[in-house]
Motif scaffolding. Structure first.
Motif, PDB file in Angstrom:
ATOM      1  N   LEU A  19      -8.266   5.346  -5.895  1.00 21.68           N
ATOM      2  CA  LEU A  19      -7.020   4.894  -6.498  1.00 21.68           C
ATOM      3  C   LEU A  19      -5.856   5.245  -5.574  1.00 21.68           C
ATOM      4  CD1 LEU A  19      -7.618   6.011 -10.161  1.00 21.68           C
ATOM      5  CD2 LEU A  19      -6.986   3.683  -9.480  1.00 21.68           C
ATOM      6  N   VAL A  20      -5.193   4.241  -5.057  1.00 20.22           N
ATOM      7  CA  VAL A  20      -4.074   4.427  -4.143  1.00 20.22           C
ATOM      8  C   VAL A  20      -2.782   4.050  -4.867  1.00 20.22           C
ATOM      9  CG1 VAL A  20      -3.031   3.663  -1.968  1.00 20.22           C
ATOM     10  CG2 VAL A  20      -5.518   3.986  -2.136  1.00 20.22           C
ATOM     11  N   MET A  21      -1.756   4.869  -4.682  1.00 25.52           N
ATOM     12  CA  MET A  21      -0.434   4.530  -5.204  1.00 25.52           C
ATOM     13  C   MET A  21       0.269   3.647  -4.184  1.00 25.52           C
ATOM     14  SD  MET A  21       2.689   7.028  -6.362  1.00 25.52           S
ATOM     15  CE  MET A  21       4.362   6.395  -6.562  1.00 25.52           C
ATOM     16  N   ALA A  22       0.556   2.396  -4.563  1.00 24.47           N
ATOM     17  CA  ALA A  22       1.186   1.443  -3.661  1.00 24.47           C
ATOM     18  C   ALA A  22       2.647   1.818  -3.408  1.00 24.47           C
ATOM     19  CB  ALA A  22       1.114   0.043  -4.247  1.00 24.47           C
ATOM     20  N   PRO A  23       3.193   1.418  -2.271  1.00 26.10           N
ATOM     21  CA  PRO A  23       4.611   1.686  -1.985  1.00 26.10           C
ATOM     22  C   PRO A  23       5.520   0.910  -2.932  1.00 26.10           C
ATOM     23  CG  PRO A  23       3.661   0.247  -0.321  1.00 26.10           C
ATOM     24  CD  PRO A  23       2.527   0.699  -1.165  1.00 26.10           C
ATOM     25  N   MET A  24       6.534   1.586  -3.447  1.00 26.85           N
ATOM     26  CA  MET A  24       7.484   0.960  -4.374  1.00 26.85           C
ATOM     27  C   MET A  24       8.891   1.469  -4.076  1.00 26.85           C
ATOM     28  SD  MET A  24       5.404   1.163  -7.993  1.00 26.85           S
ATOM     29  CE  MET A  24       4.634   2.763  -7.627  1.00 26.85           C
ATOM     30  N   THR A  25       9.782   0.565  -3.723  1.00 22.09           N
ATOM     31  CA  THR A  25      11.175   0.935  -3.480  1.00 22.09           C
ATOM     32  C   THR A  25      11.816   1.406  -4.778  1.00 22.09           C
ATOM     33  OG1 THR A  25      11.443  -0.550  -1.603  1.00 22.09           O
ATOM     34  CG2 THR A  25      13.445   0.026  -2.816  1.00 22.09           C
ATOM     35  N   ARG A  26      12.527   2.563  -4.728  1.00 22.92           N
ATOM     36  CA  ARG A  26      13.164   3.105  -5.922  1.00 22.92           C
ATOM     37  C   ARG A  26      14.672   3.304  -5.735  1.00 22.92           C
ATOM     38  NH1 ARG A  26       9.796   4.896  -9.780  1.00 22.92           N
ATOM     39  NH2 ARG A  26      11.548   4.098 -11.009  1.00 22.92           N
ATOM     40  N   SER A  27      15.174   3.203  -4.508  1.00 21.35           N
ATOM     41  CA  SER A  27      16.626   3.242  -4.220  1.00 21.35           C
ATOM     42  C   SER A  27      17.322   4.436  -4.859  1.00 21.35           C
ATOM     43  CB  SER A  27      17.283   1.925  -4.684  1.00 21.35           C
ATOM     44  OG  SER A  27      16.825   0.834  -3.920  1.00 21.35           O
ATOM     45  N   GLY A  47      -2.472  13.094  -8.111  1.00 24.49           N
ATOM     46  CA  GLY A  47      -3.855  12.807  -8.455  1.00 24.49           C
ATOM     47  C   GLY A  47      -4.379  11.533  -7.830  1.00 24.49           C
ATOM     48  N   ALA A  48      -3.517  10.763  -7.194  1.00 23.06           N
ATOM     49  CA  ALA A  48      -3.959   9.566  -6.470  1.00 23.06           C
ATOM     50  C   ALA A  48      -4.854   9.969  -5.306  1.00 23.06           C
ATOM     51  CB  ALA A  48      -2.755   8.792  -5.953  1.00 23.06           C
ATOM     52  N   GLY A  49      -5.811   9.112  -4.984  1.00 23.05           N
ATOM     53  CA  GLY A  49      -6.586   9.361  -3.776  1.00 23.05           C
ATOM     54  C   GLY A  49      -5.669   9.405  -2.568  1.00 23.05           C
ATOM     55  N   LEU A  50      -4.677   8.523  -2.566  1.00 21.55           N
ATOM     56  CA  LEU A  50      -3.653   8.493  -1.519  1.00 21.55           C
ATOM     57  C   LEU A  50      -2.369   7.959  -2.119  1.00 21.55           C
ATOM     58  CD1 LEU A  50      -2.845   8.702   1.533  1.00 21.55           C
ATOM     59  CD2 LEU A  50      -3.481   6.271   1.712  1.00 21.55           C
ATOM     60  N   ILE A  51      -1.251   8.594  -1.796  1.00 19.25           N
ATOM     61  CA  ILE A  51       0.078   8.077  -2.112  1.00 19.25           C
ATOM     62  C   ILE A  51       0.640   7.422  -0.858  1.00 19.25           C
ATOM     63  CG2 ILE A  51       2.465   8.704  -2.637  1.00 19.25           C
ATOM     64  CD1 ILE A  51       1.363  11.069  -4.256  1.00 19.25           C
ATOM     65  N   ILE A  52       1.178   6.219  -1.014  1.00 22.14           N
ATOM     66  CA  ILE A  52       1.942   5.576   0.057  1.00 22.14           C
ATOM     67  C   ILE A  52       3.381   5.476  -0.446  1.00 22.14           C
ATOM     68  CG2 ILE A  52       2.187   3.591   1.589  1.00 22.14           C
ATOM     69  CD1 ILE A  52      -0.763   2.920   0.915  1.00 22.14           C
ATOM     70  N   THR A  53       4.306   6.050   0.300  1.00 22.35           N
ATOM     71  CA  THR A  53       5.686   6.128  -0.180  1.00 22.35           C
ATOM     72  C   THR A  53       6.375   4.777  -0.176  1.00 22.35           C
ATOM     73  OG1 THR A  53       6.840   6.405   1.941  1.00 22.35           O
ATOM     74  CG2 THR A  53       5.860   8.387   0.948  1.00 22.35           C
ATOM     75  N   GLU A  54       7.543   4.776  -0.772  1.00 21.51           N
ATOM     76  CA  GLU A  54       8.459   3.648  -0.684  1.00 21.51           C
ATOM     77  C   GLU A  54       8.779   3.335   0.774  1.00 21.51           C
ATOM     78  OE1 GLU A  54      12.328   5.656  -2.212  1.00 21.51           O
ATOM     79  OE2 GLU A  54      10.594   6.981  -2.413  1.00 21.51           O
ATOM     80  N   LEU A 316       1.582   0.497 -12.629  1.00 23.71           N
ATOM     81  CA  LEU A 316       0.825   1.453 -13.439  1.00 23.71           C
ATOM     82  C   LEU A 316       1.082   2.883 -12.982  1.00 23.71           C
ATOM     83  CD1 LEU A 316      -2.644  -0.228 -14.081  1.00 23.71           C
ATOM     84  CD2 LEU A 316      -1.070   0.654 -15.822  1.00 23.71           C
ATOM     85  N   TRP A 317       1.192   3.095 -11.678  1.00 22.08           N
ATOM     86  CA  TRP A 317       1.509   4.433 -11.165  1.00 22.08           C
ATOM     87  C   TRP A 317       2.945   4.814 -11.488  1.00 22.08           C
ATOM     88  CZ3 TRP A 317      -1.457   8.236  -9.981  1.00 22.08           C
ATOM     89  CH2 TRP A 317      -2.709   8.044  -9.414  1.00 22.08           C
ATOM     90  N   LEU A 318       3.843   3.853 -11.411  1.00 20.66           N
ATOM     91  CA  LEU A 318       5.242   4.136 -11.681  1.00 20.66           C
ATOM     92  C   LEU A 318       5.411   4.719 -13.085  1.00 20.66           C
ATOM     93  CD1 LEU A 318       8.178   1.713 -10.885  1.00 20.66           C
ATOM     94  CD2 LEU A 318       7.978   2.775 -13.117  1.00 20.66           C
ATOM     95  N   THR A 340      15.129   0.594 -14.932  1.00 16.42           N
ATOM     96  CA  THR A 340      15.244   1.849 -14.189  1.00 16.42           C
ATOM     97  C   THR A 340      14.480   1.825 -12.866  1.00 16.42           C
ATOM     98  OG1 THR A 340      13.321   2.831 -15.322  1.00 16.42           O
ATOM     99  CG2 THR A 340      15.478   3.137 -16.352  1.00 16.42           C
ATOM    100  N   PHE A 341      14.010   0.656 -12.471  1.00 16.93           N
ATOM    101  CA  PHE A 341      13.221   0.578 -11.231  1.00 16.93           C
ATOM    102  C   PHE A 341      14.036   1.029 -10.015  1.00 16.93           C
ATOM    103  CE2 PHE A 341       9.926  -2.938 -12.456  1.00 16.93           C
ATOM    104  CZ  PHE A 341       9.336  -2.044 -13.342  1.00 16.93           C
ATOM    105  N   TYR A 342      15.298   0.596  -9.931  1.00 13.78           N
ATOM    106  CA  TYR A 342      16.082   0.821  -8.719  1.00 13.78           C
ATOM    107  C   TYR A 342      17.345   1.614  -9.041  1.00 13.78           C
ATOM    108  CZ  TYR A 342      13.097  -3.084  -7.442  1.00 13.78           C
ATOM    109  OH  TYR A 342      12.009  -3.895  -7.244  1.00 13.78           O
ATOM    110  N   GLY A 343      17.501   2.720  -8.345  1.00 12.99           N
ATOM    111  CA  GLY A 343      18.698   3.530  -8.513  1.00 12.99           C
ATOM    112  C   GLY A 343      18.666   4.349  -9.788  1.00 12.99           C
ATOM    113  N   GLY A 344      19.659   5.235  -9.901  1.00 13.71           N
ATOM    114  CA  GLY A 344      19.745   6.073 -11.086  1.00 13.71           C
ATOM    115  C   GLY A 344      19.232   7.477 -10.825  1.00 13.71           C
ATOM    116  N   GLY A 345      18.946   8.185 -11.896  1.00 10.23           N
ATOM    117  CA  GLY A 345      18.482   9.564 -11.814  1.00 10.23           C
ATOM    118  C   GLY A 345      17.054   9.713 -12.280  1.00 10.23           C
ATOM    119  N   HIS A 346      16.814  10.705 -13.146  1.00  9.86           N
ATOM    120  CA  HIS A 346      15.452  11.009 -13.541  1.00  9.86           C
ATOM    121  C   HIS A 346      14.887  10.010 -14.542  1.00  9.86           C
ATOM    122  CE1 HIS A 346      17.451  12.537 -17.151  1.00  9.86           C
ATOM    123  NE2 HIS A 346      16.264  12.582 -17.721  1.00  9.86           N
TER     124      HIS A 346
END
Length: 358
Positions: A19-27, A47-54, A316-318, A340-346
């Motif tokens: 299970l790989v976490m795909a890259p996702m832009t979060r700004s 817990g992902a087998g691999l995380i790929i960052t934004e 799903l990872w997000l 809440t995909f792009y920008g903001g806080g927690h």
């Protein structure tokens, strides 16, 4: 046992699951710097087998969106170190995606209002979101041969900073209509020199970047993401069935850690890439069905079909930081909040509940 939870080797890493976490832009990287909140976000998903960052720009001129992170200065590498340390403390593995946006940028992002660069003076036809509203992407400045050489070095510098920052490796973004993809595609690349025209010429830049980065940090630490036939950001790619097998054959001698395919509705091209690529392949499968969502069941199916060695999932990872546990339990799954995909806080970033917290 579900195939998603079998071990797999990627470069010199032994991943505990597929299970790989795909890259996702979060700004959320104001000023190009990731924060402690970024560290928490990725550590939650260790817990992902691999995380790929934004997507992370390898140069100032490589930025395509507001508040995205960079990796072209020591200060940025030091900020990323908090992220990699947090992920490794949780037992995770993490690659940084190096993304040069090319023509998908705007002078408002660059010093002195410089134009974005691209293989040719062909605008994307799209727009950029800014704090002052939507702006058209301008016609980019065509890259000179010196620009191409210096951009290769920018990728090398960013990859070197990635090693200083503690990343397990880097993913070169050659998908979704960004710079490397622009060179691959004839509708964005009208060059008449060694980097345009024939398939062999159009793949040259991507191969040179992969070779230079591999020489700098080791091929076992390098992956590449592609998206055959993806029309994002003004791309009109009509010869994908020729381009991507040729790219795979050209990359094969460098023995990269993996190739990462973002599938865009063409399973046949995925099969061609799989046949041409001798190494590890990660597949981000296209969504099917009325809800147009990639499910854990669909992820398992592509593994069983032998289409890939690991599967990357995004939304799903997000929304589910404890995704492996939820898959093992058969759900339930949190629904992601697009506002809440792009920008903001927690909110919508680090506050999605785990099963244990319910």
């Amino acid at each position: 046992m579900n195939e998603l939870f079998e071990q797999v080797t990627l470069g010199k890493l032994d991943l505990p699951n597929r299970l790989v976490m795909a890259p996702m832009t979060r700004s959320r990287a104001v000023g190009g710097l990731v924060t402690d909140l970024t560290a928490e976000y990725y550590a939650q998903r260790a817990g992902a087998g691999l995380i790929i960052t934004e997507g992370t720009q390898p140069s100032v001129i490589g930025q395509g969106y507001i508040d995205t992170p960079g990796l072209h200065a020591r200060e940025q590498a030091e900020a990323w170190r908090r992220v990699t340390d947090a992920v490794h403390e949780r037992g995770g593995r993490i690659f940084v995606q190096l993304m040069h946006s090319g023509r998908v940028g705007h002078p408002c992002l660059y010093p002195d209002g410089a134009l974005p660069v691209a293989p040719s003076a062909i605008a994307s036809g799209g727009q950029i979101y800014t704090h002052d509203g939507m702006l058209d992407h301008p016609t980019p400045r065509p890259m000179t041969l010196d620009d191409i050489a210096s951009t290769v070095e920018d990728f090398v510098t960013a990859a070197t900073y990635a090693m200083e920052a503690g990343f397990d490796g880097v993913e070169l973004h050659a998908a979704n209509g960004y710079l490397l993809h622009q060179f691959l595609c004839g509708s964005a690349n009208a060059r008449s020199d060694a980097y345009g025209g024939s398939v062999e010429n159009r793949i040259r830049f991507a191969v040179e970047v992969a070779q230079a980065v591999s020489d700098a940090i080791g091929p076992e630490r390098v992956g590449m993401r592609i998206s055959p036939a993806n029309g994002n950001n003004g791309i009109d790619e009509r010869d994908s069935a020729d381009v991507y097998p040729a790219l795979m054959r050209a990359l094969a001698p460098y023995e990269l850690a993996y190739v990462h395919v973002m599938e865009f509705g063409s399973r046949e091209i995925t099969k061609l890439v799989r046949a041409a690529w001798p190494g590890t392949l990660i597949l981000n499968p296209h969504a099917t069905g009325q809800e147009a969502k990639v499910t854990p069941e669909a992820a398992t199916a592509v593994l069983r079909e032998g289409l890939c060695d690991a599967v990357s999932l995004a939304t799903l990872w997000l929304a589910n930081p404890d995704l492996p546990e939820r898959i093992r339990a058969g759900g339930p799954y949190n629904e992601a909040d697009p506002s809440t995909f792009y920008g903001g806080g927690h909110r919508g970033y680090t506050d999605y509940p785990t099963v244990a917290a319910r």
